[in-house]
Scaffold this active site. Sequence first.
Site, PDB file in Angstrom:
ATOM      1  N   SER A 189       0.839  -1.210   0.000  1.00 38.21           N
ATOM      2  CA  SER A 189       0.000   0.000   0.000  1.00 38.21           C
ATOM      3  C   SER A 189       0.875   1.263   0.000  1.00 38.21           C
ATOM      4  O   SER A 189       0.483   2.288  -0.551  1.00 38.21           O
ATOM      5  CB  SER A 189      -0.983   0.002   1.172  1.00 38.21           C
ATOM      6  N   ASN A 190       2.054   1.163   0.599  1.00 33.54           N
ATOM      7  CA  ASN A 190       2.956   2.325   0.557  1.00 33.54           C
ATOM      8  C   ASN A 190       3.546   2.518  -0.838  1.00 33.54           C
ATOM      9  O   ASN A 190       3.745   3.651  -1.282  1.00 33.54           O
ATOM     10  CB  ASN A 190       4.059   2.181   1.608  1.00 33.54           C
ATOM     11  N   HIS A 248       8.653   2.750   9.261  1.00 30.34           N
ATOM     12  CA  HIS A 248       8.521   1.945  10.477  1.00 30.34           C
ATOM     13  C   HIS A 248       7.234   2.327  11.217  1.00 30.34           C
ATOM     14  O   HIS A 248       7.014   3.514  11.488  1.00 30.34           O
ATOM     15  CB  HIS A 248       9.746   2.151  11.376  1.00 30.34           C
ATOM     16  N   LYS A 301      -1.059   3.059   8.593  1.00 32.52           N
ATOM     17  CA  LYS A 301      -0.727   3.040   7.163  1.00 32.52           C
ATOM     18  C   LYS A 301      -1.274   4.272   6.442  1.00 32.52           C
ATOM     19  O   LYS A 301      -0.622   4.785   5.528  1.00 32.52           O
ATOM     20  CB  LYS A 301      -1.272   1.770   6.504  1.00 32.52           C
TER      21      LYS A 301
HETATM   22  C1  GRF Z   1       3.943  -0.728   6.872  1.00 27.99           C
HETATM   23  O1  GRF Z   1       3.086  -0.573   7.943  1.00 27.99           O
HETATM   24  C2  GRF Z   1       5.352  -0.358   7.271  1.00 27.99           C
HETATM   25  O2  GRF Z   1       5.406   0.514   8.341  1.00 27.99           O
HETATM   26  C3  GRF Z   1       5.951  -1.664   7.684  1.00 27.99           C
HETATM   27  O3  GRF Z   1       5.381  -2.608   6.817  1.00 27.99           O
HETATM   28  C4  GRF Z   1       4.083  -2.170   6.432  1.00 27.99           C
HETATM   29  C5  GRF Z   1       3.983  -2.335   4.944  1.00 27.99           C
HETATM   30  O4  GRF Z   1       2.680  -2.120   4.489  1.00 27.99           O
HETATM   31  N1  GRF Z   1       7.383  -1.617   7.609  1.00 27.99           N
HETATM   32  P1  GRF Z   1       2.342  -2.124   2.949  1.00 27.99           P
HETATM   33  O5  GRF Z   1       2.886  -3.418   2.359  1.00 27.99           O
HETATM   34  O6  GRF Z   1       2.981  -0.918   2.331  1.00 27.99           O
HETATM   35  O7  GRF Z   1       0.843  -2.076   2.872  1.00 27.99           O
END
Ligand code: GRF
Length: 239
Positions: free
Chosen positions: A41-42, A143, A222
């Site tokens: 999602s990021n 993080h 998120k």
């Molecule tokens: C995020 O919450 C980040 O902080 C952690 O892993 C998660 C990844 O989420 N390191 P996504 O795969 O981007 O939805």
Amino acid sequence: MSEKRNQSFEWKIAGDTFPDKSAGNAGGTLRLGVLLSGSGSNLQALIDAAENGELPGVEIALVVSNIAGAYGLQRALQHKLPAIYLPWQKRPAGIPINMSESEERLTALLQLFQVDLIVLAGWMRIFSGAFLEQFPERVINIHPALLPPRGTGNIYITKNGSQIPVFRGMHAVKQALDAGVKVTGSCVHYVTAEVDAGPVICREEVAIQEGDTEESLHERLKVVEHRLIVEAIRKYISR
Ligand code: GRF
């Protein structure tokens, strides 16, 4: 090693400007290599920002996952971005010193795709010091907990002045819930050989609500991260 590396930083807290750094592709396009292990999602937040013109001069050059079925790879492919599954060899617990074969392959990929900045967006593997030394100040991580400005230390002071423990590692969201703290948050920080202990680029606090589960809290974190990762890259460019 990471402590020594940290001392050479002159980081200031989020909101301040960073000292000039030679890393990156000043004046040209900043090519991102996004590494992930899960839903991505990021990554999606970065794709959206790049496509909406919110990150001028930034290009997602490569997406790598150590998990073949990671949805993040699908997201990349849907947007016609180069996306690669890179199997990751298991290593004994602890922080590795020497470069593994997987890291050597990843290094070759990052060079081939001329990546300037490596973004760990839900990447669930620990890098060796030898790997990271190749990319000084060119690896950042998201993080889901609050780290102090320099990343090191075990106490974080919240905006309202209360002290909370620093939660590191893969279960930081659950740790915050289990500790009964009222506030947690997310941050984007530089990656050093010490896990989740590098200088913070930007962060945001998130209140823990009554009845929060690990899932509900992580979802709210998120939402914040999707803004933070874009902000962090803007700050990286304007150091
Ligand atoms: C995020 O919450 C980040 O902080 C952690 O892993 C998660 C990844 O989420 N390191 P996504 O795969 O981007 O939805």
